[in-house]
Design a protein around this motif. Sequence first.
Motif, PDB file in Angstrom:
ATOM      1  N   MET A 173     -27.856  10.215  28.930  1.00 35.36           N
ATOM      2  CA  MET A 173     -27.974  10.499  30.357  1.00 35.36           C
ATOM      3  C   MET A 173     -26.628  11.024  30.877  1.00 35.36           C
ATOM      4  O   MET A 173     -25.583  10.491  30.546  1.00 35.36           O
ATOM      5  CB  MET A 173     -28.343   9.216  31.080  1.00 35.36           C
ATOM      6  N   LEU A 220     -33.260  10.747  35.545  1.00 36.58           N
ATOM      7  CA  LEU A 220     -34.013  11.148  34.365  1.00 36.58           C
ATOM      8  C   LEU A 220     -34.797  12.442  34.619  1.00 36.58           C
ATOM      9  O   LEU A 220     -34.949  13.270  33.732  1.00 36.58           O
ATOM     10  CB  LEU A 220     -34.962  10.028  33.920  1.00 36.58           C
ATOM     11  N   PHE A 252     -36.508  14.516  31.691  1.00 39.35           N
ATOM     12  CA  PHE A 252     -37.340  13.542  30.981  1.00 39.35           C
ATOM     13  C   PHE A 252     -38.757  13.422  31.553  1.00 39.35           C
ATOM     14  O   PHE A 252     -39.578  12.707  31.017  1.00 39.35           O
ATOM     15  CB  PHE A 252     -36.687  12.150  30.983  1.00 39.35           C
TER      16      PHE A 252
END
Lengths: 449, 305
Positions: free
Chosen positions: B1, B120, B125
């Motif tokens: 991340m 995210l 993601f």
Amino acid sequence: MFESLSDRLSATLKKLTGRGVLRPEDVDAALKEVRMALLEADVNYKVVREFGERIRSRMVGTEVSESLTPSQQVVKVVHDELVELLGGNAEGLRYADRPPTVLMLVGLQGSGKTTTAVKLALLARREGHRPLVVGLDLRRPAAVEQLRVMAEREQVRFNSGQGAVEDIAREALAVAARGGEDVVILDTAGRQTVDEELMEELRRLRAAIPVSEVLLVADAMTGQEAVNVGRAFHDAVQVGGVILTKLDGDARGGAALSLKFATEQTVRFAGVGEKPADLEVFHADRMASRILGMGDMLSLIERAERSVDREEAQKVEKNLRSGHLTFDDFLVQIRQLRSMGSVGSVLEMLPGGAQLKGQVEEADAETEVGRMEAIILSMTKRERARPDIIDGSRRRRIAAGSGTKVTDVNRLLKSREQMQQLVKQFGLGGGRKGRRGRPSMAGLGRLFG
Amino acid sequence: MSESRPGLWDRVASRTRTLFTEGLRAAGTPLNPGFYEELEELLVAGDLGPGLAAQVAAAVRARHPRTMETARDALVAELTAAMSSKPRGLFIDARPSCVLLYGINGSGKTTTAGKLAFLLRRDGFNPLLVAADTYRAAGIEQAQVWAERAEVPCFAGRPGGDPAAVVFDGLRMAASRGHGVVLVDTAGRLQTQKNLINELAKVGRVAAKAVPGAPHESLLVLDGNLGQSNLGQARGFNEALEISGLVLTKMDGTARGGAVVAVEKDLGVPTKLIGVGEGIDELAPFDVTRFAASLFPPLAASTTG
């Protein structure tokens, strides 16, 4: 609550009990243990220092009692000092001489303000007042909605709005005046930590409306920071009392001492669960007793009295007197028992209960009560009223319906019979105009035994 | 991340700076009598707990630092050494991965879920937020608001519904729609509430039935303002559902967060995320060195703080 502190103190004081005389080095050893225990309980280190000094001076001091052993004397000194430091007993809600009583709840995010607002409203109602809760937390997503839902569930009047919080609060006061609500509870916005913007909003709000009292809601698990949090809110809006929440956890709750130290205001209430009745008036002497592992029976009795619905109790009583105990009556009793809180939180209040709590499989007792409730709910109305008709095939059906075994159903049926037998014996001897109290829960206790 | 807003760690450091640096300065040099008592007290004030504070202070003393600067370096080294050596990145390689957030009431689970969803999504993601707090009044609405802010879809249960069922359905839906990560926001509970703790264990088991290996991350969310009760919390929750990482929240303002050091040392689990404030991007990967340095910044730099 406060278990670890009490464990530590009892252990320390036990060491002292073994000896005949309290020597200066014993005092030092005891003080060291007390200091460690308090720090582990999250009491602010400055408060711990002060507490230690006070204890020492009193132990070394002149008050030698003939009737106490040295160890008893230490217990007494520590207990008395704790009570004094906690600020003595709280008096509950203070109502304004001229209504409305306006209570402003402040505190950090996540401390439990919204839940507490509804709990306070119910307390006011129990004491014969008409509460109105006001949602002023426009920042946290769905905070106002949470308050609305909780208030509705308890049939407490709710008000909120859009725009400046002062305006919403003023409007709410007008609404209360029209509707005859004499206690107005303001649920303000929290912040993650103390910040100037929040304090400014709170100051503006306090200045705009006639607030009777500001109550600081604080998490019992707060660490060393409690002193600063308490001081910051007190400096901004003059806190009139503290409400300590989440005391049903195993928090040692040293924050109680720290907050008292910072605000110079006493802890007035303790939040002890998520149910709306789980709010208790804070009793410093009981708390000190709990800290020292001496139990808290009085709180338990109060909680029992509060949880019991008088009307329902009288209905059950009538059936009991007629010698016919139905499963509906049984259900009422089970639910009353459950509404008192978790088995663990009840146990904790018994003398030595904290230790007991570790031994009793709390979850088992909860499961047992839940199972009994499920079995009764799986009966038809007719079966509940006339348990005699429950034959083998009905038992199998009830067991299947409640996800239990036939033996569980049998056991419950048998318990009812035993209870009915007891009642019949009692009924023969008891006068018609006996106590108008509630039926005892002894029967249920038997089931657990 | 990836890293979030650059100033986050500075904000963490700027507040605690006064407390520790001023405190250390007042204690004088390591050669002064009483220096280590002062140091120990400072560490207690930082919520490390009396036991760990004494250990760390003794360890610094054993290194015989002669100047403030070397004492400070020793302190940072000892703090770092006390913390977990496990990797601090999120395990979210599986598709979909399940990240479960749990903790006591008011610790900041929903806020963290929203912030993490945002980060995210930004990193590609394609997360799904599952609102499984069916207990608290408006708990689901709160999660939905955060999902909107993060611009991610939200799968919500019914109020009062079975959270395990919500998680199961959410995970299956994520698998069929190709979401990379599923963030599960659970109801707050105290570690002493056996039934609710058992319910949490069930949520974990059911998640594994929906998606093999789930939950891939079980993150315990800890309020940075809290003290030693964090230890009891971590132990209690860990028994029900093994913790894979910690999230330290509310770390702006004056929160100390020192209690995570004690939790890391006790359970050996690493803190993986740190949150400050209420902004959607105010969450960052946890960094031990920066955390230790934020508690005790280099003395030259701290003169401006």
